[in-house]
Design a protein around this motif. Structure first.
Motif, PDB file in Angstrom:
ATOM      1  N   ARG A 334      53.875  49.485  11.701  1.00 13.39           N
ATOM      2  CA  ARG A 334      52.488  49.654  11.250  1.00 13.39           C
ATOM      3  C   ARG A 334      52.178  48.691  10.103  1.00 13.39           C
ATOM      4  N   HIS A 335      53.147  48.513   9.202  1.00 17.52           N
ATOM      5  CA  HIS A 335      52.920  47.625   8.061  1.00 17.52           C
ATOM      6  C   HIS A 335      52.736  46.181   8.536  1.00 17.52           C
ATOM      7  N   ILE A 336      53.598  45.740   9.454  1.00 20.66           N
ATOM      8  CA  ILE A 336      53.480  44.378   9.975  1.00 20.66           C
ATOM      9  C   ILE A 336      52.146  44.203  10.702  1.00 20.66           C
ATOM     10  N   GLU A 337      51.757  45.215  11.495  1.00 19.95           N
ATOM     11  CA  GLU A 337      50.495  45.126  12.234  1.00 19.95           C
ATOM     12  C   GLU A 337      49.294  45.077  11.298  1.00 19.95           C
ATOM     13  N   SER A 342      45.013  41.574   8.985  1.00 21.45           N
ATOM     14  CA  SER A 342      44.313  40.914   7.878  1.00 21.45           C
ATOM     15  C   SER A 342      44.400  39.400   7.974  1.00 21.45           C
ATOM     16  N   CYS A 343      45.429  38.899   8.718  1.00 24.04           N
ATOM     17  CA  CYS A 343      45.605  37.450   8.879  1.00 24.04           C
ATOM     18  C   CYS A 343      45.072  36.971  10.227  1.00 24.04           C
ATOM     19  N   HIS A 344      44.379  37.857  10.966  1.00 18.25           N
ATOM     20  CA  HIS A 344      43.819  37.521  12.281  1.00 18.25           C
ATOM     21  C   HIS A 344      44.902  37.025  13.237  1.00 18.25           C
ATOM     22  N   GLY A 345      46.083  37.634  13.165  1.00 19.29           N
ATOM     23  CA  GLY A 345      47.161  37.316  14.089  1.00 19.29           C
ATOM     24  C   GLY A 345      47.962  36.088  13.745  1.00 19.29           C
ATOM     25  N   ARG A 346      47.653  35.451  12.622  1.00 16.37           N
ATOM     26  CA  ARG A 346      48.378  34.227  12.226  1.00 16.37           C
ATOM     27  C   ARG A 346      49.708  34.614  11.590  1.00 16.37           C
ATOM     28  N   VAL A 347      50.826  34.045  12.084  1.00 14.34           N
ATOM     29  CA  VAL A 347      52.161  34.366  11.567  1.00 14.34           C
ATOM     30  C   VAL A 347      52.594  33.369  10.509  1.00 14.34           C
ATOM     31  N   PRO A 350      49.941  28.838   5.278  1.00 11.50           N
ATOM     32  CA  PRO A 350      49.615  29.370   3.944  1.00 11.50           C
ATOM     33  C   PRO A 350      48.854  30.688   3.978  1.00 11.50           C
ATOM     34  N   HIS A 351      48.174  30.966   5.092  1.00  8.03           N
ATOM     35  CA  HIS A 351      47.416  32.218   5.191  1.00  8.03           C
ATOM     36  C   HIS A 351      48.006  33.139   6.259  1.00  8.03           C
ATOM     37  N   GLY A 352      49.266  32.912   6.596  1.00 14.64           N
ATOM     38  CA  GLY A 352      49.906  33.688   7.640  1.00 14.64           C
ATOM     39  C   GLY A 352      50.576  34.944   7.110  1.00 14.64           C
ATOM     40  N   ALA A 353      50.955  35.823   8.038  1.00 19.19           N
ATOM     41  CA  ALA A 353      51.588  37.092   7.667  1.00 19.19           C
ATOM     42  C   ALA A 353      52.934  36.875   6.996  1.00 19.19           C
ATOM     43  N   ALA A 354      53.684  35.863   7.447  1.00 18.89           N
ATOM     44  CA  ALA A 354      55.000  35.605   6.845  1.00 18.89           C
ATOM     45  C   ALA A 354      54.873  35.278   5.361  1.00 18.89           C
ATOM     46  N   ARG A 355      53.840  34.509   5.013  1.00 17.63           N
ATOM     47  CA  ARG A 355      53.641  34.165   3.593  1.00 17.63           C
ATOM     48  C   ARG A 355      53.284  35.408   2.785  1.00 17.63           C
ATOM     49  N   LEU A 356      52.415  36.274   3.325  1.00 15.97           N
ATOM     50  CA  LEU A 356      52.035  37.492   2.613  1.00 15.97           C
ATOM     51  C   LEU A 356      53.209  38.447   2.460  1.00 15.97           C
TER      52      LEU A 356
END
Length: 380
Positions: A334-337, A342-347, A350-356
């Protein structure tokens, strides 16, 4: 620690924020209520905080876990620190490779010299020579002045090449020469320069495998891997989590201007059960997020991990049934989803989920495959 002791510490913590030295008093008082290992750590942190006010930036730092999960690592650091042998630190992203590199420097005869860090993966291929070895004025378009490279600037000290596995093969050849005899030429220069630099390198890649497929030079591998130091991931040093959580809680309180709050037993159980793909770096982020969510009253560790939703504002007279407890993998999914949404599916990027999430994109994709998370569902 019983509820009475916790109340006393909370009262003390509330007073500590009035002045910086009060945090030191809080550390010592907290140490009296914890086990011997945590007590020694917190007392040492208090002493080093006081000493650090008179020290220059980049001095000695307490390494949390030096007497527990990192005992073997620190023994290796002390052993190799006396020599000038190249050191290769091996470990996953976020395990604290730079902290260990600084410890090698501080335990060496070069401790009074410079310690410089270079992220090899962040340098464009066309600028690597200029960054590492410097350039002469007019040697290329934009070279309006002579510039010293990292090796020259680190003369007499330690140069830490982070992510050395990202260097292209051409740069590896030139790096090998300076490691062999300490000599190099600036870009556009005619004179051979000599430096006395101790090299510490780090990577999260399998360089042996890279050598096998021709992506990393074997002769450079032999040169930099004279003394390898493997760093264990956080999931293999769970005994350090209480001390690390306390350390990051105090740091977050200082950064945010909040009263210091410590994780309780339930918080520590949650932290110990989490897989920590981002290792110590991720733990620091989670604790800081928990401090922000708690707003100085408590550490909201469960919410910071995504274990419980933010409570909704209830209507007067309305009662809420007890929510079922979700298993840990469901919480992580759930946390990853939520981050992917919030990143519109970008992994990546600089604006991807991995960076966050502060994890390596490959690590995140592996975890997503395991949990059945499809990033495509969140793309706009």
């Amino acid at each position: 620690m019983d509820s009475g002791e916790i109340s006393e510490l909370d009262a003390l913590a509330a007073l500590c924020v009035e002045d910086d030295a009060g945090v030191d008093d809080f550390l010592v008082e907290l140490g009296r209520n914890l086990g011997p290992g945590s007590r020694r750590l917190l007392q040492r942190l208090a002493a080093e905080r006081q000493a650090g006010r008179q020290k220059r930036p980049g001095g000695n730092q307490a390494i949390v876990g030096a007497e527990a999960g990192l005992r073997e690592v620190m023994a290796a650091v002390r052993q190799v620190g006396r020599s000038d042998a190249p050191v290769l630190i091996l470990g996953e992203t976020g395990t604290g490779k730079e902290v260990v590199a600084r410890a090698v420097h501080q335990h060496s005869r070069r401790a009074g010299g410079p310690f410089l860090r270079v992220n090899c993966g962040a340098i464009p291929a066309e600028l690597i020579d200029s960054e590492l070895f410097g350039h002469e004025r007019g040697s290329f378009t934009g070279a309006v002045a002579t510039r010293k490279g990292w090796f020259e600037r680190a003369d007499g000290g330690t140069l830490f090449l982070d992510e050395i596995g990202e260097l292209p093969l051409a740069a590896q050849v030139r790096l090998l020469r300076v490691l062999q005899d300490g000599s190099f030429q600036r870009v556009g220069g005619e004179h051979v320069l000599n430096v006395d630099v101790r090299l510490v390198a780090a990577t999260n890649r399998d360089l042996r495998q890279a050598v096998g497929v021709g992506a990393f030079r074997e002769d450079l591998w032999f040169r930099i891997a004279v003394f390898p130091i493997p760093l264990p991931p956080l999931r293999e040093r769970l005994q350090d989590i209480p001390a690390l959580a306390a350390h990051f809680s105090l740091r977050a309180a200082e950064r945010l201007g909040l009263p210091p709050r410590m994780p309780d037993a339930a918080d520590l159980d949650l932290l110990a059960a989490y897989p920590w793909p981002g290792n110590v770096r991720e733990l620091a982020s989670v604790i800081e997020r928990a401090a922000i969510l708690g707003d100085g009253h408590r550490l909201e560790v469960a919410r910071a991990l995504g274990a419980v939703p933010t409570p909704a504002r209830a209507t007067v007279g309305e009662t809420s049934p007890a929510a079922p407890v979700e298993d840990l993998e469901t919480v992580i999914r759930r946390h990853i989803e939520s981050v992917l949404a919030s990143c519109h599916g970008r992994v990546e990027g600089p604006h991807g989920a991995a960076r966050l999430l502060r994890v390596n994109p490959h690590t995140l994709r592996s975890k997503m495959r395991k949990l059945g998370v499809d990033a495509g569902r969140f793309r706009a």
